[in-house]
Scaffold this active site. Structure first.
Site, PDB file in Angstrom:
ATOM      1  N   ASN A  42      33.262   6.351 -26.730  1.00  0.00           N
ATOM      2  CA  ASN A  42      32.106   7.504 -27.076  1.00  0.00           C
ATOM      3  C   ASN A  42      32.824   8.855 -26.782  1.00  0.00           C
ATOM      4  O   ASN A  42      33.494   9.199 -25.902  1.00  0.00           O
ATOM      5  CB  ASN A  42      30.814   7.351 -26.342  1.00  0.00           C
ATOM      6  CG  ASN A  42      30.998   7.320 -24.777  1.00  0.00           C
ATOM      7  OD1 ASN A  42      31.884   6.632 -24.316  1.00  0.00           O
ATOM      8  ND2 ASN A  42      29.941   7.665 -24.100  1.00  0.00           N
ATOM      9  N   GLU A  44      31.687  12.872 -26.259  1.00  0.00           N
ATOM     10  CA  GLU A  44      30.413  13.726 -26.234  1.00  0.00           C
ATOM     11  C   GLU A  44      30.663  15.084 -26.746  1.00  0.00           C
ATOM     12  O   GLU A  44      32.060  15.408 -26.827  1.00  0.00           O
ATOM     13  CB  GLU A  44      29.965  13.655 -24.979  1.00  0.00           C
ATOM     14  CG  GLU A  44      29.435  12.189 -24.685  1.00  0.00           C
ATOM     15  CD  GLU A  44      28.872  12.024 -23.333  1.00  0.00           C
ATOM     16  OE1 GLU A  44      28.725  12.912 -22.482  1.00  0.00           O
ATOM     17  OE2 GLU A  44      27.936  11.109 -23.160  1.00  0.00           O
ATOM     18  N   CYS A  53      29.189   7.710 -30.877  1.00  0.00           N
ATOM     19  CA  CYS A  53      28.943   6.575 -30.089  1.00  0.00           C
ATOM     20  C   CYS A  53      30.212   5.733 -30.131  1.00  0.00           C
ATOM     21  O   CYS A  53      31.190   6.138 -31.246  1.00  0.00           O
ATOM     22  CB  CYS A  53      27.843   5.522 -30.350  1.00  0.00           C
ATOM     23  SG  CYS A  53      26.320   6.074 -30.263  1.00  0.00           S
ATOM     24  N   GLU A  55      30.871   2.516 -30.833  1.00  0.00           N
ATOM     25  CA  GLU A  55      30.768   1.569 -31.938  1.00  0.00           C
ATOM     26  C   GLU A  55      31.332   2.272 -33.269  1.00  0.00           C
ATOM     27  O   GLU A  55      32.160   1.710 -34.095  1.00  0.00           O
ATOM     28  CB  GLU A  55      29.583   1.136 -32.055  1.00  0.00           C
ATOM     29  CG  GLU A  55      28.992   0.304 -30.858  1.00  0.00           C
ATOM     30  CD  GLU A  55      28.340   1.133 -29.765  1.00  0.00           C
ATOM     31  OE1 GLU A  55      28.520   2.145 -29.684  1.00  0.00           O
ATOM     32  OE2 GLU A  55      27.204   0.734 -29.499  1.00  0.00           O
ATOM     33  N   CYS A  86      22.980   1.316 -30.088  1.00  0.00           N
ATOM     34  CA  CYS A  86      21.891   2.000 -30.480  1.00  0.00           C
ATOM     35  C   CYS A  86      21.292   1.715 -32.003  1.00  0.00           C
ATOM     36  O   CYS A  86      22.265   1.235 -32.738  1.00  0.00           O
ATOM     37  CB  CYS A  86      22.181   3.503 -30.210  1.00  0.00           C
ATOM     38  SG  CYS A  86      23.320   4.377 -31.556  1.00  0.00           S
ATOM     39  N   CYS A  89      23.953   2.737 -34.714  1.00  0.00           N
ATOM     40  CA  CYS A  89      24.875   2.140 -34.924  1.00  0.00           C
ATOM     41  C   CYS A  89      24.719   0.568 -35.491  1.00  0.00           C
ATOM     42  O   CYS A  89      25.693   0.315 -36.490  1.00  0.00           O
ATOM     43  CB  CYS A  89      25.919   1.657 -33.390  1.00  0.00           C
ATOM     44  SG  CYS A  89      26.484   3.308 -32.717  1.00  0.00           S
TER      45      CYS A  89
END
Ligand code: THU
Length: 129
Positions: A42, A44, A53, A55, A86, A89
Site C-alpha cells: 500500500n 498512502e 492498496c 493488491e 477491500c 480491489c
C-alpha cells in the site's frame, strides 16, 4: 509455488509499504497464469483518497507488463485478523480473473482462502445487467 511461498512474498512486500497515516502495512503477491509473480504494497498519501492498496499496486504492475490472467493473490496485513481485500480491489481484480484464489493472511501466520467470485458475486461489468 506453494500457498505458503506466495504468502511469504506478500509479507516481504509489506515491508516496503508507505503507510505513515494508518500505520497499517499491507503486502500482496499476485501469481499470473503462466507463473510470474508481481508484488505490491500500500502507498498512502497526505490526500488520503489518493492512497492505493497493495493488491491494486501488484495488479497494475502485472497489467502494465502485459499480463491479463491470474491464478492466485496472497494478501498479508499486520493485523490480528485476516487481511481481506477491500471492495474496490475485489472489483478491479474481478475484471481479469473471477476464478482466482484469494489467500488472506494475518500477522500470526494463519490464512484463509476464497475464490474471488465468492467474495464479489455479481461483479459489475459494462453491459451486464
Ligand atoms: N489497504 C490495502 O492495502 N488493501 C486493502 O484491501 C484494504 C486497505 C490499505 C490502504 C491503507 O493504506 C491502509 O490499508 C488502511 O486502510
Amino acid at each position: 509455488m506453494t500457498d505458503r511461498e506466495l504468502l511469504n512474498l506478500a509479507r516481504s512486500a509489506a515491508e516496503s509499504a508507505y503507510a505513515p497515516y494508518s500505520r497499517f502495512k499491507v503486502g500482496a503477491a499476485l501469481e499470473c497464469a503462466g507463473g510470474r509473480v508481481f508484488t505490491g504494497c500500500n502507498v498512502e498519501n497526505s490526500a488520503l483518497g489518493s492512497t492505493m492498496c497493495a493488491e491494486r499496486v501488484a495488479l497494475f504492475k502485472a497489467i502494465s507488463e502485459g499480463e491479463r490472467h491470474f491464478s492466485r493473490i496472497a494478501i498479508y496485513g499486520e493485523s490480528e485478523d485476516y487481511c481481506m481485500p477491500c471492495g474496490a480491489c475485489r472489483q478491479v481484480l474481478s475484471e481479469f480473473s473471477q476464478d482466482m484464489e484469494v489467500l488472506c493472511a494475518k500477522a500470526s501466520g494463519g490464512y484463509v482462502s476464497y475464490k474471488l467470485r465468492s467474495l464479489l458475486p455479481h461483479a459489475f461489468r459494462l453491459g451486464s445487467y
